[in-house]
Design a protein around this motif. Structure first.
Motif, PDB file in Angstrom:
ATOM      1  N   ILE A  66     -78.763  51.477 -16.735  1.00 38.05           N
ATOM      2  CA  ILE A  66     -78.587  52.264 -17.963  1.00 38.05           C
ATOM      3  C   ILE A  66     -79.257  51.513 -19.114  1.00 38.05           C
ATOM      4  O   ILE A  66     -79.124  50.289 -19.220  1.00 38.05           O
ATOM      5  CB  ILE A  66     -77.091  52.486 -18.286  1.00 38.05           C
ATOM      6  N   ALA A 236     -74.153  55.866 -12.135  1.00 41.87           N
ATOM      7  CA  ALA A 236     -74.884  55.511 -13.361  1.00 41.87           C
ATOM      8  C   ALA A 236     -74.981  56.689 -14.327  1.00 41.87           C
ATOM      9  O   ALA A 236     -74.813  56.530 -15.543  1.00 41.87           O
ATOM     10  CB  ALA A 236     -76.275  54.990 -13.011  1.00 41.87           C
ATOM     11  N   ASP A 237     -75.255  57.887 -13.817  1.00 41.45           N
ATOM     12  CA  ASP A 237     -75.373  59.061 -14.689  1.00 41.45           C
ATOM     13  C   ASP A 237     -74.053  59.360 -15.393  1.00 41.45           C
ATOM     14  O   ASP A 237     -74.031  59.657 -16.594  1.00 41.45           O
ATOM     15  CB  ASP A 237     -75.817  60.279 -13.871  1.00 41.45           C
ATOM     16  N   SER A 262     -79.420  56.971 -18.318  1.00 47.25           N
ATOM     17  CA  SER A 262     -79.479  56.362 -16.994  1.00 47.25           C
ATOM     18  C   SER A 262     -80.929  56.199 -16.558  1.00 47.25           C
ATOM     19  O   SER A 262     -81.837  56.843 -17.094  1.00 47.25           O
ATOM     20  CB  SER A 262     -78.722  57.218 -15.976  1.00 47.25           C
TER      21      SER A 262
END
Length: 415
Positions: A66, A236-237, A262
């Protein structure tokens, strides 16, 4: 005997007296088809997983999971500064899933020697930066020493930059930065790395972040971006979105708003390309499963025709079609299992050979890796074996109904 069907199937498959006769070619082809199909499946899945893992690790190694930048920043390396403080660091680390926080700075520049010049991006990092990724791909020299007390002029350059500018470890080189006026900095090449990821190797030079801050006239708490590593890549998103909602109403002391994104959002082309590989794997798996299944169908038909006399005797003794079908499905399962054993041996052996000796090479300029990477995952192998076994047996159910066409009066005389 409780399970007489399994007993007869064992006698058919393991009948030693029948070993004197040549095994019908269709049976050998059936076993070989299962072995070849499973071996290709294991190789395909291991190579695709290894390739995706290798590319993903390189993209993340250069850019983290990120990135937090200024909301007003464009997609270049000349970004608006954002503030990083200890309190912000604690807020970010307190989020579940965040493993590491690294503020960095980037600055466009031009390296120049007496005969050549080349545009680069200086990526400045802080003391205590996690060098694990670059340590893995370090081919010569050492990593830059960045201390708290003094600004370091040591830089890490790529093999590609070193080759184009004819640089070696220990060389001193000038880098020019164009702002309101041209400013020059002299750096010392401490080490050379090579990842074969040309998009970054042709561009990135790593040094002290205070060089970037001084060139841009920033305060010590201002950086180009904040890089975050997370424990689970697949999250991560979601973590980036959570941080976005958490920080959107919290500007820094300079009035700048934070914008977490991300690595998938920042590099959609790479990850879209990697996602397409999954479709190729599914096509291979379906084709290999079909090949294995159809070869086993031919093998089952041969076995049934060879045992027509036995089928007639069993029917005369009162056995029904369903029971006899189960016998031959047991025999087919034994053959599938034999083929799967050979398929696992061949597939895993080829994977280990490629993993150890890198026999199959790739063009790194096109594929970003110099050889086919292999990632052996026991769980994937287990699921491939279960899938191969289930699909093969299910495909044999319909052909086994040929047993119903065999009549005892005629088949008992059949030799």
């Amino acid at each position: 005997m409780n399970n007489w069907k399994l007993y007869i199937a064992n006698r058919i498959h393991f009948d030693k007296s029948n070993r004197k006769k040549a095994t019908p070619p269709a049976i050998r082809v059936a076993v070989a088809g299962v072995a070849l199909g499973l071996a290709v499946m294991i190789l395909s899945v291991a190579s695709v997983i290894g390739f995706k893992q290798e590319i993903r690790d390189k993209v993340v190694g250069f850019g983290s999971h990120i990135q937090i930048t200024s909301f007003d920043s464009n997609m270049t390396y000349e970004k608006q500064p954002i503030q990083y403080t200890d309190s912000l660091g604690r807020v970010l680390m307190a989020h579940e899933g965040v493993a590491q926080v690294e503020p960095v700075g980037t600055k466009l520049g031009m390296l120049k020697t007496d005969s050549d010049f080349m545009g680069v991006v200086l990526k400045g990092v802080m003391p205590g930066y996690d060098w694990t990724f670059f340590q893995k791909y370090l081919v010569e020299g050492s990593l830059p020493v960045i201390q708290d007390s003094v600004t370091s002029n040591e830089v890490l350059i790529s093999q590609s930059i070193a080759n184009k500018l004819h640089l070696q470890v220990g060389d001193k080189i000038y880098c020019y930065f164009v702002q309101d006026q041209v400013r020059a900095r002299r750096f010392l090449v401490s080490g050379i790395y090579r990842t074969d990821f040309s998009d970054y190797d042709n561009l990135l030079m790593i040094g002290d972040v205070r060089q970037v801050q001084r060139l841009n006239g920033w305060n010590p708490d201002q950086y180009s971006e904040i890089e975050l590593l997370v424990n689970d890549f697949d999250q991560a998103d979601n973590i980036a979105y959570d941080l976005y909602t958490q920080l959107i109403d919290r500007p820094d002391d300079y009035g700048t708003h934070y914008y977490p994104q991300s690595i998938r959002t920042l590099n959609p082309i790479f990850f879209g390309w990697l996602d397409l590989l999954d479709m190729n794997v599914w096509i291979i798996l379906i084709l290999m499963a079909a090949v294995s299944g159809f070869t086993m169908i031919s093998g089952l038909l041969i076995i049934i025709l060879e045992r027509a006399n036995m089928i007639g005797i069993l029917k005369a003794l009162g056995a029904n079609n369903t029971s006899i079908r189960e016998i031959f499905l047991y025999v087919s399962t034994f053959l599938v299992g034999k083929g799967m054993i050979w398929g696992n041996v061949i597939g895993i052996a080829l994977c280990l050979i490629q993993q150890q000796f890198h026999i199959i090479k790739l063009n790194p300029e096109a594929y970003y890796v110099p050889y086919v990477p292999i990632e052996l995952n026991p769980w994937y192998i287990l699921w491939l074996n279960l899938g191969c076994l289930i699909i093969s047996v299910l495909m044999l159910i319909a052909p086994s109904y040929i047993v119903a066409l065999i009549r005892p009066a005629k088949s008992i005389k059949f030799e």
